[in-house]
Design an enzyme around this catalytic site. Sequence first.
Site, mmCIF file in Angstrom:
data_model
loop_
_atom_site.group_PDB
_atom_site.id
_atom_site.type_symbol
_atom_site.label_atom_id
_atom_site.label_comp_id
_atom_site.label_asym_id
_atom_site.label_seq_id
_atom_site.Cartn_x
_atom_site.Cartn_y
_atom_site.Cartn_z
ATOM 1 N N SER A 87 1.084 11.079 24.856
ATOM 2 C CA SER A 87 2.501 11.427 24.782
ATOM 3 C C SER A 87 3.313 10.432 25.614
ATOM 4 O O SER A 87 3.344 9.253 25.291
ATOM 5 C CB SER A 87 2.704 12.880 25.233
ATOM 6 O OG SER A 87 4.004 13.313 24.941
ATOM 7 N N ASP A 172 3.239 17.486 14.546
ATOM 8 C CA ASP A 172 3.717 17.302 15.911
ATOM 9 C C ASP A 172 5.247 17.427 15.959
ATOM 10 O O ASP A 172 5.951 16.606 15.374
ATOM 11 C CB ASP A 172 3.289 15.926 16.425
ATOM 12 C CG ASP A 172 3.518 15.757 17.918
ATOM 13 O OD1 ASP A 172 4.359 16.484 18.485
ATOM 14 O OD2 ASP A 172 2.862 14.882 18.511
ATOM 15 N N HIS A 209 1.186 18.465 18.603
ATOM 16 C CA HIS A 209 1.281 17.558 19.747
ATOM 17 C C HIS A 209 0.104 17.693 20.700
ATOM 18 O O HIS A 209 -0.303 16.722 21.322
ATOM 19 C CB HIS A 209 2.586 17.823 20.495
ATOM 20 C CG HIS A 209 2.901 16.807 21.544
ATOM 21 N ND1 HIS A 209 3.203 15.493 21.251
ATOM 22 C CD2 HIS A 209 2.940 16.890 22.895
ATOM 23 C CE1 HIS A 209 3.434 14.825 22.361
ATOM 24 N NE2 HIS A 209 3.271 15.651 23.375
#
Length: 255
Positions: A87, A172, A209
């Site tokens: 991320s 995501d 995610h």
Amino acid sequence: MLLSGYGSYGASNDPSFSRENIPLMDRGMVIAIAHVRGGGEMGRYWYETEGKYLKKMNTFNDFVDVAEHLVSENWTCPEKLAITGRSAGGLLVGNAVNMKPGLFRCAVAAVPFVDMMVSMCDPSIPLTTGEWEEWGNPNEAKYYDYMLSYGPMENIAPGPKPEVLVTSGLNDPRVAYWEGAKYAARLRDACEVGCNSRVLLKTDLTAGHFSATDRYHYFKERAYEHGFILDSLGLAGAEPTWSMAGGGAAKNPKP
């Protein structure tokens, strides 16, 4: 050696036991964690004053400095150094690869926030306006120019690259799957003719995610990342220590 980092939102990346890393350590690898500015390891000043807004470059410079220190102290060498981040940690990895491509053998950018200029300029994306508190609002000139200077997508230069695995999740809601796809395509285009480094894109069609919610699916995802790292470092054939009669060291044990 596998070096990881995050360095955003004031999150502390404290060292802890991780069973996921045992297969790597069993094959002779060393695990390192970089505590860079933007994280919370050294308090709020480390984050609020030194690691966000117009000081965000400190995060990426710190990570590169840690990698160079590990090399200079003979903990590893560029040919045996892998990096990973997820991320916002993928943003960190993207910048490190842009800044010092020759310092790393391979990199894993998991659901990486690498197309930040496009995402942060679009307030219709649900999470964008909240993220302005971390990076700044690029619709303001002072933030736009600074963010553009470190946006991974905008700063990919032609030349040799380390091997890179980019992962994304189709569902995501935080980092759209197309960010990783665009990033992989641009990295491939920037590789010089004759460069044999692989740039791989793996998109999970069922995950979001935070990867798969099913633990066995999650372990498969991590095993894929580990397999890429071991293969890139020339350790794909290394046997784990527990598989050897009487113990002993793994083959090719150099970190």
